[in-house]
Motif scaffolding. Structure first.
Motif, PDB file in Angstrom:
ATOM      1  N   ASP A   1       6.619   9.577  -3.138  1.00 31.28           N
ATOM      2  CA  ASP A   1       7.283   8.278  -3.277  1.00 31.28           C
ATOM      3  C   ASP A   1       7.112   7.383  -2.055  1.00 31.28           C
ATOM      4  OD1 ASP A   1       8.984   9.596  -1.536  1.00 31.28           O
ATOM      5  OD2 ASP A   1      10.694   9.642  -2.903  1.00 31.28           O
ATOM      6  N   GLY A   2       6.291   7.798  -1.114  1.00 29.58           N
ATOM      7  CA  GLY A   2       6.002   6.960   0.041  1.00 29.58           C
ATOM      8  C   GLY A   2       4.719   7.428   0.702  1.00 29.58           C
ATOM      9  N   ALA A   3       3.990   6.512   1.323  1.00 28.95           N
ATOM     10  CA  ALA A   3       2.736   6.882   1.951  1.00 28.95           C
ATOM     11  C   ALA A   3       2.319   5.846   2.977  1.00 28.95           C
ATOM     12  CB  ALA A   3       1.641   7.043   0.895  1.00 28.95           C
ATOM     13  N   GLY A   4       1.459   6.250   3.873  1.00 27.36           N
ATOM     14  CA  GLY A   4       0.945   5.346   4.889  1.00 27.36           C
ATOM     15  C   GLY A   4      -0.227   5.970   5.619  1.00 27.36           C
ATOM     16  N   ASN A   5      -0.769   5.214   6.546  1.00 30.10           N
ATOM     17  CA  ASN A   5      -1.928   5.648   7.309  1.00 30.10           C
ATOM     18  C   ASN A   5      -1.623   5.473   8.785  1.00 30.10           C
ATOM     19  OD1 ASN A   5      -4.723   5.156   8.633  1.00 30.10           O
ATOM     20  ND2 ASN A   5      -5.235   5.952   6.609  1.00 30.10           N
ATOM     21  N   CYS A   6      -2.230   6.298   9.611  1.00 30.23           N
ATOM     22  CA  CYS A   6      -1.939   6.228  11.041  1.00 30.23           C
ATOM     23  C   CYS A   6      -2.488   4.976  11.708  1.00 30.23           C
ATOM     24  CB  CYS A   6      -2.425   7.494  11.739  1.00 30.23           C
ATOM     25  SG  CYS A   6      -1.292   8.896  11.537  1.00 30.23           S
ATOM     26  N   THR A   7      -3.212   4.147  10.955  1.00 28.08           N
ATOM     27  CA  THR A   7      -3.630   2.847  11.495  1.00 28.08           C
ATOM     28  C   THR A   7      -2.610   1.758  11.168  1.00 28.08           C
ATOM     29  OG1 THR A   7      -4.910   2.355   9.502  1.00 28.08           O
ATOM     30  CG2 THR A   7      -6.069   3.448  11.312  1.00 28.08           C
ATOM     31  N   ASP A   8      -1.589   2.094  10.377  1.00 28.84           N
ATOM     32  CA  ASP A   8      -0.574   1.105  10.010  1.00 28.84           C
ATOM     33  C   ASP A   8       0.311   0.765  11.205  1.00 28.84           C
ATOM     34  OD1 ASP A   8      -1.461   1.173   7.424  1.00 28.84           O
ATOM     35  OD2 ASP A   8       0.153   2.450   6.681  1.00 28.84           O
ATOM     36  N   PRO A   9       0.675  -0.508  11.388  1.00 26.17           N
ATOM     37  CA  PRO A   9       1.627  -0.875  12.438  1.00 26.17           C
ATOM     38  C   PRO A   9       2.952  -0.145  12.222  1.00 26.17           C
ATOM     39  CG  PRO A   9       0.550  -2.824  11.544  1.00 26.17           C
ATOM     40  CD  PRO A   9       0.184  -1.684  10.645  1.00 26.17           C
TER      41      PRO A   9
ATOM     42  N   PHE B   1      -0.418   9.980   5.629  1.00 23.78           N
ATOM     43  CA  PHE B   1       0.800  10.774   5.439  1.00 23.78           C
ATOM     44  C   PHE B   1       1.514  10.380   4.154  1.00 23.78           C
ATOM     45  CE2 PHE B   1       1.442   7.451   8.676  1.00 23.78           C
ATOM     46  CZ  PHE B   1       2.383   6.633   8.056  1.00 23.78           C
ATOM     47  N   PHE B   2       2.263  11.331   3.600  1.00 28.53           N
ATOM     48  CA  PHE B   2       2.926  11.176   2.322  1.00 28.53           C
ATOM     49  C   PHE B   2       4.346  11.706   2.408  1.00 28.53           C
ATOM     50  CE2 PHE B   2      -1.529  12.066   1.926  1.00 28.53           C
ATOM     51  CZ  PHE B   2      -2.001  11.140   1.010  1.00 28.53           C
ATOM     52  N   ALA B   3       5.289  10.996   1.827  1.00 28.82           N
ATOM     53  CA  ALA B   3       6.648  11.499   1.651  1.00 28.82           C
ATOM     54  C   ALA B   3       6.716  12.059   0.240  1.00 28.82           C
ATOM     55  CB  ALA B   3       7.662  10.379   1.836  1.00 28.82           C
ATOM     56  N   SER B   4       6.930  13.363   0.134  1.00 31.03           N
ATOM     57  CA  SER B   4       6.814  14.006  -1.177  1.00 31.03           C
ATOM     58  C   SER B   4       7.911  15.040  -1.398  1.00 31.03           C
ATOM     59  CB  SER B   4       5.448  14.695  -1.308  1.00 31.03           C
ATOM     60  OG  SER B   4       4.387  13.792  -1.106  1.00 31.03           O
TER      61      SER B   4
ATOM     62  N   ILE C   1      10.851   2.849  -1.370  1.00 33.92           N
ATOM     63  CA  ILE C   1      12.124   3.555  -1.445  1.00 33.92           C
ATOM     64  C   ILE C   1      11.825   5.045  -1.480  1.00 33.92           C
ATOM     65  CG2 ILE C   1      14.220   3.918  -2.788  1.00 33.92           C
ATOM     66  CD1 ILE C   1      13.857   1.099  -3.889  1.00 33.92           C
ATOM     67  N   VAL C   2      12.137   5.736  -0.408  1.00 37.43           N
ATOM     68  CA  VAL C   2      11.774   7.139  -0.254  1.00 37.43           C
ATOM     69  C   VAL C   2      13.006   8.026  -0.328  1.00 37.43           C
ATOM     70  CG1 VAL C   2      10.865   8.846   1.378  1.00 37.43           C
ATOM     71  CG2 VAL C   2       9.670   6.675   1.032  1.00 37.43           C
ATOM     72  N   ALA C   3      12.959   8.998  -1.235  1.00 39.17           N
ATOM     73  CA  ALA C   3      14.037   9.979  -1.344  1.00 39.17           C
ATOM     74  C   ALA C   3      13.615  11.332  -0.796  1.00 39.17           C
ATOM     75  CB  ALA C   3      14.466  10.117  -2.800  1.00 39.17           C
ATOM     76  N   ALA C   4      12.317  11.508  -0.565  1.00 37.59           N
ATOM     77  CA  ALA C   4      11.802  12.790  -0.097  1.00 37.59           C
ATOM     78  C   ALA C   4      12.316  13.133   1.302  1.00 37.59           C
ATOM     79  CB  ALA C   4      10.278  12.765  -0.090  1.00 37.59           C
ATOM     80  N   ARG C   5      12.487  14.412   1.572  1.00 38.41           N
ATOM     81  CA  ARG C   5      12.960  14.871   2.882  1.00 38.41           C
ATOM     82  C   ARG C   5      11.812  15.197   3.822  1.00 38.41           C
ATOM     83  NH1 ARG C   5      16.561  19.916   2.301  1.00 38.41           N
ATOM     84  NH2 ARG C   5      16.669  19.586   4.548  1.00 38.41           N
ATOM     85  N   TYR C   6      10.629  15.431   3.261  1.00 40.68           N
ATOM     86  CA  TYR C   6       9.520  15.903   4.083  1.00 40.68           C
ATOM     87  C   TYR C   6       8.301  14.985   3.995  1.00 40.68           C
ATOM     88  CZ  TYR C   6      12.337  20.130   3.946  1.00 40.68           C
ATOM     89  OH  TYR C   6      13.383  21.016   4.043  1.00 40.68           O
ATOM     90  N   ALA C   7       7.609  14.889   5.124  1.00 39.71           N
ATOM     91  CA  ALA C   7       6.355  14.142   5.178  1.00 39.71           C
ATOM     92  C   ALA C   7       5.218  15.133   5.378  1.00 39.71           C
ATOM     93  CB  ALA C   7       6.373  13.145   6.335  1.00 39.71           C
ATOM     94  N   PHE C   8       4.123  14.924   4.671  1.00 45.35           N
ATOM     95  CA  PHE C   8       2.943  15.770   4.771  1.00 45.35           C
ATOM     96  C   PHE C   8       1.812  14.918   5.327  1.00 45.35           C
ATOM     97  CE2 PHE C   8       5.786  17.533   1.731  1.00 45.35           C
ATOM     98  CZ  PHE C   8       5.725  18.907   1.936  1.00 45.35           C
ATOM     99  N   VAL C   9       1.334  15.314   6.476  1.00 44.89           N
ATOM    100  CA  VAL C   9       0.341  14.530   7.202  1.00 44.89           C
ATOM    101  C   VAL C   9      -1.015  15.217   7.074  1.00 44.89           C
ATOM    102  CG1 VAL C   9      -0.266  13.512   9.417  1.00 44.89           C
ATOM    103  CG2 VAL C   9       2.151  13.810   8.807  1.00 44.89           C
TER     104      VAL C   9
END
Length: 260
Positions: A243-251, A225-228, A186-194
């Motif tokens: 409040d959210g994160a992932g990797n560029c290898t993720d589907p 990447f991170f939603a922060s 559940i992401v409330a952040a407006r920006y992603a930091f890669v």
């Protein structure tokens, strides 16, 4: 900006081998309002009462006024008052927010992210899992790291796992937000930091015999990447709460975050 969490969750799944917020309690973090994006970093509220604390110290052995500040954070140890004084300089930053953040604002946010990573490293090195929900969603922390802290096995997060060599920021679109939804976040952040992180890199814990145990292994460079969002914590200062994160290898990882 922590790669260790995500990359390990992505591989074992912020960021390392099983990213899922399902079934995890919502973290409680101290937020004294959104920090001004252009305000100068202010001294920690602990600087006065905790000024005499120069090394990591059991909370029962610090001045009473200092202990009173840290007790609500659930820690059993108190960090040195100058812990974040040596926060590394920010990496190269590319502003892809299309006006969402100015260059000055983005530099401040990335600095806050780096500051949060310094706190994260201290928490894991000193088995202070209670501090982590003040930095980001607990569900983003690799289970192997939580297990190591529960077993009082100090974790070593090297620079290569914490501090990217390049950061690009984006305003999260509705389609990109869907990625986090599919991950149960559940992401409330407006920006992603890669962040682009170097390799090879190892995250280790000190086992019962004193020998290092590998918790995460990154054989090559990767992009996480991170939603922060910016928060101004009473003790931790300006930090990015993730409040959210992932990797560029993720589907399904957002394409424009993973082009380079």
């Amino acid at each position: 900006m922590l790669r260790g969490g995500i990359r390990t969750i992505v591989l074992a799944t912020l960021a390392v081998a099983g990213l899922s917020s399902c079934g995890n309690p919502a973290p409680v973090h101290t937020q004294t309002g959104t920090a001004s994006a252009t305000a100068a970093p202010r001294p920690s509220a602990a600087a006065g009462p905790c000024a005499s604390v120069t090394t990591t110290t059991p909370i029962g052995q610090v001045p009473a006024a200092c202990a009173a500040l840290w007790t609500p954070y659930g820690v059993t140890k108190v960090p040195p008052a100058n812990l974040t004084d040596a926060t590394p300089a920010p990496p190269a930053v590319v502003n892809g927010t299309q006006g969402g953040l100015t260059g000055t604002e983005l530099a401040f946010w990335v600095r806050a992210s780096t500051r949060a990573s310094v706190w994260y490293r201290w928490a894991e090195a000193n088995d202070q899992a209670a501090l982590i929900p003040h930095l980001g969603q607990l569900s983003l922390v690799p289970k192997v790291e939580l297990q190591a802290m529960a077993a009082n096995e100090p974790i070593s997060q090297p620079d290569c796992a914490l501090f990217p060599t390049k950061v690009e920021a984006f305003t999260i679109t509705r389609d990109e937000l869907h990625f986090f939804v599919t991950e149960g976040e559940i992401v409330a952040a407006r920006y992603a930091f890669v962040g682009t992180y170097p390799g090879p890199c190892l995250v280790t814990a000190e086992g019962p015999t004193g020998k290092p145990i590998t918790l995460a292994s990154y054989p090559s460079a990767s992009v996480t990447f991170f939603a922060s969002s910016m928060v101004n914590d009473a003790l931790l200062g300006p930090i990015l709460f993730t409040d959210g994160a992932g990797n560029c290898t993720d589907p399904g990882a957002p394409t424009r975050w993973c082009r380079s």
